[in-house]
Design an enzyme around this catalytic site. Structure first.
Site, short mmCIF file in Angstrom:
data_model
loop_
_atom_site.label_atom_id
_atom_site.label_comp_id
_atom_site.label_asym_id
_atom_site.label_seq_id
_atom_site.Cartn_x
_atom_site.Cartn_y
_atom_site.Cartn_z
N HIS A 136 0.88 -1.09 -0.08
CA HIS A 136 0.08 0.02 -0.16
C HIS A 136 0.91 0.92 0.23
O HIS A 136 0.71 2.58 -0.51
CB HIS A 136 -1.17 0.25 1.64
CG HIS A 136 -1.81 1.21 1.66
ND1 HIS A 136 -2.63 1.33 1.02
CD2 HIS A 136 -1.29 2.68 1.89
CE1 HIS A 136 -3.28 2.61 1.65
NE2 HIS A 136 -2.35 3.25 2.03
N GLU A 137 2.33 1.44 1.05
CA GLU A 137 2.44 2.62 0.99
C GLU A 137 4.15 2.37 -0.18
O GLU A 137 4.18 3.22 -0.87
CB GLU A 137 3.75 1.85 2.27
CG GLU A 137 2.58 2.82 3.24
CD GLU A 137 1.43 3.55 4.05
OE1 GLU A 137 1.83 4.90 3.18
OE2 GLU A 137 0.79 3.09 4.32
#
Length: 263
Positions: A136-137
């Protein structure tokens, strides 16, 4: 002799089709700010953050078991980053652990990743769940959400009358320095967050991590954030919304995970 090849529309659509999620192209606002400027600011701020953490004995040593674990997971995910952003091939990726009770992690432009120990310790994340967080990051960086947000801020701050004068990037290159201070605290939109969930899930699946872990991850997040404001008062989608979207997109990424598990 010239060989003329004729492709039907069906054949062309098959040729350009890809497995995985579909989130469209990057925001046009990202084109208002030079990527080099954003990544240069990121490198400086990340180094400063690590220096401050080290001065407080809060920077995880390279032989710290959690650092070793994070870097191993990153090593499996990063090779799939280039498919989403060709610039990632030249990024000097870093993965570090900061000792803090915060339940947080991020990846700054240019591949500068940091996890806070709180997210690992308090949520008791499995490797699959760590991969979902990390994917996600990383997705935020690959989709250039920070660059787009800075471009939008710069466009708003400069004004439409002046914007036409800076498409050569000369003045925006200077303006980005002012907005560069926001890189560590930049708030992404709900759309950015949803997009990062999906791209991150695909990255994790291709690396051999079970994308179903996104469901348990957000269940843990929800349990740890009792009393959080409802979705319409937050820039982030609620945990339930994220879980629903993950479940809807599992059929697109589970085959990637199964393929990865087969080696």
């Amino acid at each position: 002799m010239t060989l003329l090849l004729v492709f039907s529309p069906v054949a062309i659509s098959v040729a350009v089709a890809r497995d995985g999620v579909d989130v469209g192209g990057n925001s046009a606002f990202s084109q208002l700010v030079p990527a080099d400027n954003v990544e240069r600011a990121s490198v400086q701020q990340y180094a400063q953050m690590l220096q401050e953490a080290a001065s407080k004995n809060a920077l995880g040593a390279k032989n710290n078991p959690q650092v070793v674990r994070l870097r191993a997971i990153a090593g499996k995910i990063i090779p799939f980053a280039v498919d989403w952003n060709p610039r990632a091939r030249d990024w000097r990726w870093e993965v570090n652990l900061i000792g803090s009770k915060q339940i947080n992690a991020f990846c700054m432009p240019g591949g500068k990743i940091a996890f806070y120990s709180g997210i690992l310790d308090q949520l008791k994340l499995t490797d699959d769940e760590v991969a979902m967080v990390m994917g996600h990051e990383i997705a935020h960086a690959l989709r250039e959400h920070a660059r787009a947000r800075m471009g939008k801020n710069a466009a708003t701050g400069i004004g439409a009358s002046l914007l036409s004068q800076v498409f050569g990037f000369g003045q925006l290159g200077q303006t980005v320095t002012n907005y560069g201070a926001q890189l560590l605290t930049l708030q992404f939109s709900r759309t950015d967050e949803s997009e990062a969930d999906l791209v991150g899930m695909e990255l994790a699946a291709r690396a051999g991590y079970n994308p179903r872990a996104g469901i348990t991850l957000w269940q843990k997040m929800g349990a740890a954030s009792n009393g959080a404001p409802p979705q319409w008062l937050s820039t982030h989608p609620s945990g339930n919304s994220r879980i629903s979207e993950i479940e809807m997109n599992l059929p697109k990424v589970m085959p990637l995970y199964e393929r990865a598990k087969k080696g």
